[in-house]
Design a protein around this motif. Structure first.
Motif, PDB file in Angstrom:
ATOM      1  N   ILE A 197       0.862  -1.004   0.232  1.00 32.73           N
ATOM      2  CA  ILE A 197       0.346   0.024  -0.204  1.00 32.73           C
ATOM      3  C   ILE A 197       0.962   1.492  -0.055  1.00 32.73           C
ATOM      4  O   ILE A 197       0.325   1.932  -0.415  1.00 32.73           O
ATOM      5  N   ARG A 198       2.070   1.191   0.887  1.00 37.55           N
ATOM      6  CA  ARG A 198       3.125   2.545   0.362  1.00 37.55           C
ATOM      7  C   ARG A 198       3.430   2.793  -0.423  1.00 37.55           C
ATOM      8  O   ARG A 198       3.678   3.670  -0.921  1.00 37.55           O
ATOM      9  N   PHE A 199       3.726   1.269  -1.479  1.00 36.88           N
ATOM     10  CA  PHE A 199       4.451   1.863  -2.514  1.00 36.88           C
ATOM     11  C   PHE A 199       3.142   2.508  -3.529  1.00 36.88           C
ATOM     12  O   PHE A 199       3.540   3.414  -4.881  1.00 36.88           O
TER      13      PHE A 199
ATOM     14  N   TYR B 131       3.290   5.969  -5.283  1.00 36.36           N
ATOM     15  CA  TYR B 131       3.872   5.687  -7.156  1.00 36.36           C
ATOM     16  C   TYR B 131       2.449   6.707  -7.682  1.00 36.36           C
ATOM     17  O   TYR B 131       2.440   7.342  -8.565  1.00 36.36           O
ATOM     18  N   TYR B 132       1.098   6.958  -7.088  1.00 36.91           N
ATOM     19  CA  TYR B 132      -0.033   7.210  -6.869  1.00 36.91           C
ATOM     20  C   TYR B 132       0.221   9.335  -6.875  1.00 36.91           C
ATOM     21  O   TYR B 132       0.117   9.876  -8.050  1.00 36.91           O
ATOM     22  N   PHE B 133       0.782   9.698  -6.346  1.00 34.04           N
ATOM     23  CA  PHE B 133       1.434  10.918  -5.599  1.00 34.04           C
ATOM     24  C   PHE B 133       2.604  11.778  -7.006  1.00 34.04           C
ATOM     25  O   PHE B 133       2.514  12.650  -6.857  1.00 34.04           O
TER      26      PHE B 133
END
Length: 320
Positions: free
Chosen positions: A138-140, A144-146
């Protein structure tokens, strides 16, 4: 009939176990597609651990190019593309052999089972693998979204691609000469006018070990892609600054009008806040404008692309 060539290019740094499994999976693709001749070009990016012997004991041609020092996987890919363009594809074209160069990472996250679908689509264009399903934590995914959001805001373009791609021989020279390819492979192609498309894929599972790419390296990699669009980024900052100056000027005019011609109560801090914001925006506009002019002035000197730059990095005592 001469078989089409599929040259698989992958950089490696100490991850020999994963590379061995990758080559075995490429072997399987070669066995399933007899009309294609597969070979692998491995760029050893200054590994500190010795290469395992099974790397060269495959049923496909494997050539390991040893670099003199660790230069990072993006520059390792650039070295490999120049090497293939100058010393392999050039000779194959003379023999009338066509084919593709497939760039992929060696850890298994780029699945060899997608190679042929991408190759068959890449006729007169580069085909990038586009992740439709990711398996990272979830952190990645949040990071990646931001990253994609910031990239879009700063450059006005979208980037959804990694290294995994298929390049027809007809375009390999164009790609190898891109000046920004030494900074960011996918970003340099997106920024260029070379035709490209995408093919939907799912991210594979890592073969073995842990990724050498830590958070700091990921952030640097992300900023490297943005830096390619420096001119565009400066222009967008200037545009934002100019709009902000107009907005601040309008607010100042409104405050002055309210104080001089109406009985409306305007807090004292409002004027100060607007003036501070205007001062900051004007400074941002001025600095960005000067930087952009300096950047554009460097274009007066035209430097031809160095198609032999790869030779400076290769240790000619290579295996394969």
């Amino acid at each position: 009939m001469k078989p089409n060539e599929v040259i698989c290019l992958t950089p490696v740094f100490n991850d020999w176990e994963s590379l061995s499994i990758l080559l075995s999976d490429i072997e399987k693709q070669a066995a399933l597609n007899n009309e294609y001749k597969f070979r692998a070009i491995v760029i050893n990016d200054g590994s500190t651990e010795p290469m395992t012997k099974e790397i060269l004991e495959k049923n496909i041609d494997v050539e390991v190019i040893n670099l003199k020092l660790n230069i990072g996987h993006q520059r390792a890919i650039a070295v490999g593309l120049q090497y293939i363009s100058n010393e392999i594809v050039k000779e194959l074209k003379i023999k009338g052999i066509s084919g593709h160069v497939v760039v992929l990472d060696g850890d298994g996250e780029d699945k060899p089972s997608d190679i042929m679908s991408m190759v068959q689509k890449a006729n007169n264009e580069i085909v990038f693998a586009k992740r439709v399903k990711r398996s990272e934590g979830i952190r990645f995914k949040i990071g990646y979204y931001f990253y994609k959001l910031i990239f879009k805001l700063l450059t006005g373009k979208a980037i959804n691609y990694g290294n995994f791609s298929a390049i027809p021989f007809s375009l390999i020279k164009n790609v190898a000469l891109l000046p920004n390819i030494w900074n960011h492979y996918a970003g340099s192609i997106v920024e260029s006018r070379i035709k490209f498309s995408s093919y939907p894929t799912e991210r594979g599972n890592r073969y073995a070990g842990k990724s050498k790419m830590n958070t700091m390296n990921l952030i640097i990699h992300g900023f490297s892609s943005i830096s390619i669009y420096f001119d565009r980024l400066c222009f967008r900052v200037l545009k934002f600054s100019f709009i902000s100056i107009l907005l601040c000027s309008a607010l100042i005019s409104f405050v002055l009008y309210s104080r001089l011609f109406t009985d409306n109560a305007i807090p004292g801090w409002a004027s100060s806040l607007i003036l501070i914001a205007l001062s900051i925006v004007v400074q941002l506009f001025s600095v960005t404008f000067i930087i952009l002019l300096f950047q554009l002035s460097t274009r007066r000197t035209i430097s031809p692309p160095n198609k032999k730059l790869y030779l400076d990095f290769i240790n000619r005592e290579k295996h394969g």
